[in-house]
Scaffold this motif. Structure first.
Motif, PDB file in Angstrom:
ATOM      1  N   LEU A 173       0.874  -1.173   0.000  1.00 51.17           N
ATOM      2  CA  LEU A 173       0.000   0.000   0.000  1.00 51.17           C
ATOM      3  C   LEU A 173       0.905   1.216   0.000  1.00 51.17           C
ATOM      4  N   ILE A 174       0.779   2.038  -1.030  1.00 58.08           N
ATOM      5  CA  ILE A 174       1.623   3.226  -1.147  1.00 58.08           C
ATOM      6  C   ILE A 174       0.711   4.429  -0.960  1.00 58.08           C
ATOM      7  N   MET A 175       0.793   5.018   0.239  1.00 57.88           N
ATOM      8  CA  MET A 175      -0.191   6.031   0.632  1.00 57.88           C
ATOM      9  C   MET A 175       0.398   7.434   0.560  1.00 57.88           C
ATOM     10  N   THR A 176      -0.402   8.377   0.076  1.00 61.97           N
ATOM     11  CA  THR A 176       0.040   9.775   0.039  1.00 61.97           C
ATOM     12  C   THR A 176      -1.074  10.668   0.572  1.00 61.97           C
ATOM     13  N   LYS A 177      -0.761  11.951   0.701  1.00 66.78           N
ATOM     14  CA  LYS A 177      -1.716  12.933   1.253  1.00 66.78           C
ATOM     15  C   LYS A 177      -2.298  12.433   2.577  1.00 66.78           C
ATOM     16  N   LEU A 178      -1.401  12.167   3.524  1.00 67.15           N
ATOM     17  CA  LEU A 178      -1.847  11.546   4.778  1.00 67.15           C
ATOM     18  C   LEU A 178      -2.321  12.581   5.791  1.00 67.15           C
ATOM     19  N   ASP A 179      -3.087  12.107   6.748  1.00 65.38           N
ATOM     20  CA  ASP A 179      -3.617  12.950   7.816  1.00 65.38           C
ATOM     21  C   ASP A 179      -2.457  13.591   8.597  1.00 65.38           C
ATOM     22  N   PRO A 180      -2.365  14.913   8.608  1.00 66.20           N
ATOM     23  CA  PRO A 180      -1.238  15.589   9.282  1.00 66.20           C
ATOM     24  C   PRO A 180      -1.179  15.279  10.784  1.00 66.20           C
ATOM     25  N   GLU A 181      -2.335  15.075  11.404  1.00 67.08           N
ATOM     26  CA  GLU A 181      -2.349  14.750  12.834  1.00 67.08           C
ATOM     27  C   GLU A 181      -1.662  13.413  13.096  1.00 67.08           C
ATOM     28  N   VAL A 182      -1.928  12.443  12.229  1.00 69.64           N
ATOM     29  CA  VAL A 182      -1.284  11.132  12.362  1.00 69.64           C
ATOM     30  C   VAL A 182       0.213  11.260  12.086  1.00 69.64           C
ATOM     31  N   MET A 183       0.547  12.064  11.082  1.00 63.76           N
ATOM     32  CA  MET A 183       1.955  12.184  10.679  1.00 63.76           C
ATOM     33  C   MET A 183       2.814  12.793  11.791  1.00 63.76           C
ATOM     34  N   LYS A 184       2.211  13.673  12.607  1.00 64.67           N
ATOM     35  CA  LYS A 184       2.947  14.313  13.716  1.00 64.67           C
ATOM     36  C   LYS A 184       3.545  13.296  14.679  1.00 64.67           C
ATOM     37  N   ILE A 185       2.871  12.153  14.801  1.00 72.30           N
ATOM     38  CA  ILE A 185       3.369  11.103  15.706  1.00 72.30           C
ATOM     39  C   ILE A 185       4.800  10.703  15.322  1.00 72.30           C
ATOM     40  N   PHE A 186       5.115  10.811  14.025  1.00 75.26           N
ATOM     41  CA  PHE A 186       6.404  10.319  13.549  1.00 75.26           C
ATOM     42  C   PHE A 186       7.453  11.432  13.478  1.00 75.26           C
ATOM     43  N   THR A 187       7.394  12.332  14.492  1.00 77.45           N
ATOM     44  CA  THR A 187       8.395  13.387  14.654  1.00 77.45           C
ATOM     45  C   THR A 187       8.955  13.296  16.070  1.00 77.45           C
ATOM     46  N   LYS A 188      10.189  13.732  16.236  1.00 78.37           N
ATOM     47  CA  LYS A 188      10.833  13.738  17.563  1.00 78.37           C
ATOM     48  C   LYS A 188      10.109  14.692  18.505  1.00 78.37           C
ATOM     49  N   GLU A 189       9.468  15.683  17.913  1.00 72.21           N
ATOM     50  CA  GLU A 189       8.744  16.669  18.717  1.00 72.21           C
ATOM     51  C   GLU A 189       7.625  16.007  19.513  1.00 72.21           C
ATOM     52  N   VAL A 190       6.943  15.063  18.884  1.00 70.76           N
ATOM     53  CA  VAL A 190       5.774  14.448  19.530  1.00 70.76           C
ATOM     54  C   VAL A 190       6.120  13.113  20.194  1.00 70.76           C
ATOM     55  N   SER A 191       6.979  12.323  19.547  1.00 65.62           N
ATOM     56  CA  SER A 191       7.338  11.022  20.114  1.00 65.62           C
ATOM     57  C   SER A 191       8.813  11.024  20.524  1.00 65.62           C
ATOM     58  N   SER A 192       9.091  10.569  21.739  1.00 69.84           N
ATOM     59  CA  SER A 192      10.481  10.612  22.204  1.00 69.84           C
ATOM     60  C   SER A 192      11.278   9.413  21.721  1.00 69.84           C
ATOM     61  N   SER A 193      10.589   8.359  21.274  1.00 70.87           N
ATOM     62  CA  SER A 193      11.301   7.172  20.801  1.00 70.87           C
ATOM     63  C   SER A 193      10.497   6.471  19.713  1.00 70.87           C
ATOM     64  N   ALA A 194      11.181   5.582  18.983  1.00 68.89           N
ATOM     65  CA  ALA A 194      10.513   4.791  17.959  1.00 68.89           C
ATOM     66  C   ALA A 194       9.403   3.944  18.588  1.00 68.89           C
ATOM     67  N   GLU A 195       9.681   3.411  19.757  1.00 68.08           N
ATOM     68  CA  GLU A 195       8.701   2.558  20.447  1.00 68.08           C
ATOM     69  C   GLU A 195       7.427   3.360  20.742  1.00 68.08           C
ATOM     70  N   GLU A 196       7.628   4.589  21.200  1.00 68.23           N
ATOM     71  CA  GLU A 196       6.474   5.437  21.525  1.00 68.23           C
ATOM     72  C   GLU A 196       5.630   5.684  20.263  1.00 68.23           C
ATOM     73  N   ALA A 197       6.300   6.007  19.157  1.00 67.45           N
ATOM     74  CA  ALA A 197       5.593   6.260  17.892  1.00 67.45           C
ATOM     75  C   ALA A 197       4.854   5.000  17.428  1.00 67.45           C
ATOM     76  N   THR A 198       5.503   3.853  17.609  1.00 74.55           N
ATOM     77  CA  THR A 198       4.888   2.573  17.211  1.00 74.55           C
ATOM     78  C   THR A 198       3.585   2.338  17.968  1.00 74.55           C
ATOM     79  N   LYS A 199       3.633   2.566  19.278  1.00 80.32           N
ATOM     80  CA  LYS A 199       2.445   2.331  20.120  1.00 80.32           C
ATOM     81  C   LYS A 199       1.372   3.382  19.881  1.00 80.32           C
TER      82      LYS A 199
END
Lengths: 324, 324
Positions: A173-199
């Protein structure tokens, strides 16, 4: 404005022996780490971490992923990496180090780049890539699925009449134009670790029994390799920047209910549109999936294509979010 | 060495009225002959003969064929004709002379040229053709079916969500590497008239109830337009020269047994390979044909593709003669 080409180049190389059965010694996992490092250097990426089970070696790369099992190698790389530079040295390593003497099949595929003009040789155009691959493999079959004047996905495969002896399938599945709120999870600003972003994102719920190796990039971006039972895998790569957001999900795991799996992934990432590709050979449990045009909740498809190549049926579809 | 590009460019234009029902006066057959002659001049071909029934006007052209009914116009031209030059004037004529105000759908298709370098603007490449059509129609969907590095067939369609109210289907067989013995029939040396070539080859047996208008070119080459009951048609164009032999068969006639019809055509022309394309909307009796991959006696397919566009399913397949 920041731009990153999330669009991956995806390569599978399958090896075999032409005149005898493969032994335990014929194993791509015998390629030493320094040889892998050297080859990946030619591609302009490097290994960030690795995980290993009896059936599968998994590497998270600086630009996407590498999976290696006994006879097959799967590498996908994004950005401006030069993936096809790895084909010749991988084949040399497989022949000289692992004792194979035949390339059983090759699959090279990618979606159209967002900014093709930024790519390097031999990735400036699909025509250039075909030429490069044809020279290596003397033949093969090249397709452009989808719309030449819109969303489109390219595929090159060797298309030799090989005897596939096991069920095989790959969903992407190759997805584009994604929900910006969801995308924020995958930044250091919002998630302190990969594990946190995964959960936080729910990626850990897609296959609850998966062995995960996740990586959160600084300041943003995310990759996860997952090893599933029986040597299956899934892998997710995320470019969260709003102007070029991109998420890919790929798995070879068999399931009796692909629409349910797809819906689960869509519910996590909430894309505005996506390309679905699905390979299945005749023995695959997913073969029935290729016989119907699936309606997915909240999405309409505008193109749905089935292509038969020698050993596989390839489904291509492009879905767009329904207007609310 | 003589070369002729038999490969046709094929264009269908469908017209309607946006805010009211079409009346008896809205009829493309009201375009006067001198306007047709003028438009065909822009394409670099001319009318050789014509046939007319209540439902359909048929014209054999110096390079292929033109069919016109109330709301639809089908033109296919071969050689180095510039077919797309006709689009704009045909629309103008349909609007100004016939009172239509909307293009309901457009289909432009062709196989890859044998010698693309001999073509004239805007036919130098499919990219150029797409650009030309997109500018005219502001959108549309363009596909390359088959193999980009082998046999391949291009399609552009408007892909508007229109309400098709009647069953519709079109079968095309694009045959190459034909039996030289059969091809000889379509030369003045062997056949003294078009009628003789029609009978000798068995073309008259394909649809025994057809009204035929055949033309035998000097020194070789053959075209036939056939009007069938209820305004259906078939048309065949033959380039017999051995170095560039090419035969196209096209029909919109519904049948319950397409494989049988295809086999009948193959038995007449004995091609070494052929491309099959088939359009069918949901109401077409041919819709079931698109659900199966047909085995045809003496031939193997190497690519089989199904593509869903808005109103149609499009089948593309490439068959090669089995080695004896």
């Amino acid at each position: 404005m920041d731009f990153f080409e999330g669009t991956e180049k995806l390569l599978e190389l399958w090896f075999t022996k032409s005149n005898s059965k493969c032994t335990v010694d014929n194993d791509l996992r015998n390629i030493p780490r320094d040889v892998l490092d050297y080859i990946l250097g030619l591609v302009n990426c490097k290994i960030l971490s690795s995980t290993r089970t009896r059936d599968l070696d998994s590497y998270v790369l600086s630009e996407s992923s590498l999976f290696i099992n006994k006879q097959r190698l799967l590498i996908k790389t994004c950005g401006t990496t030069t993936l096809l530079n790895s084909v010749r040295p991988f084949i040399e390593a497989a022949f000289k180090i692992c004792g194979f003497d035949e390339v059983e099949d090759v699959f090279y595929s990618r979606k159209r780049f967002m900014k093709p003009e930024l790519q390097k040789y031999p990735h400036n155009s699909f025509e250039e890539e075909i030429e490069y691959l044809q020279e290596l493999f003397d033949g093969g079959a090249a397709f452009a699925l989808g719309r030449l004047n819109g969303e489109c996905w390219y595929l090159y495969t060797l298309n030799k009449p090989v005897s596939i002896d096991a069920p095989d399938q790959t969903l992407e599945l190759i997805m584009t134009k994604l929900d910006p709120e969801v995308m924020k999870i995958f930044t250091k600003e919002v998630s302190s670790s990969a594990e946190e972003a995964t959960k936080k994102s729910g990626i850990d719920t897609i296959f609850p029994n998966a062995l995960l190796d996740a990586y959160l990039f600084d300041p943003c971006g995310y990759s996860v390799n997952a090893i599933l039972p029986k040597g299956h895998y899934f892998t997710i790569h995320i470019t969260p920047e709003e102007t070029c957001s991109y998420v890919s999900f790929e798995t070879d795991a068999p399931t009796t209910d692909y629409p349910e799996l797809i819906q689960r992934v869509l519910d996590i990432f909430k894309p505005g549109q996506f390309v679905l590709t699905f390979f299945a050979n005749d023995d695959s449990i997913g073969r029935h999936f290729t016989k119907k045009h699936y309606k997915l909740k909240g999405f309409d498809y505008d193109t749905y294509q089935e292509t038969n190549v020698k050993n596989y049926n390839v489904t291509y579809a492009h879905y767009t979010k329904k207007p609310i």
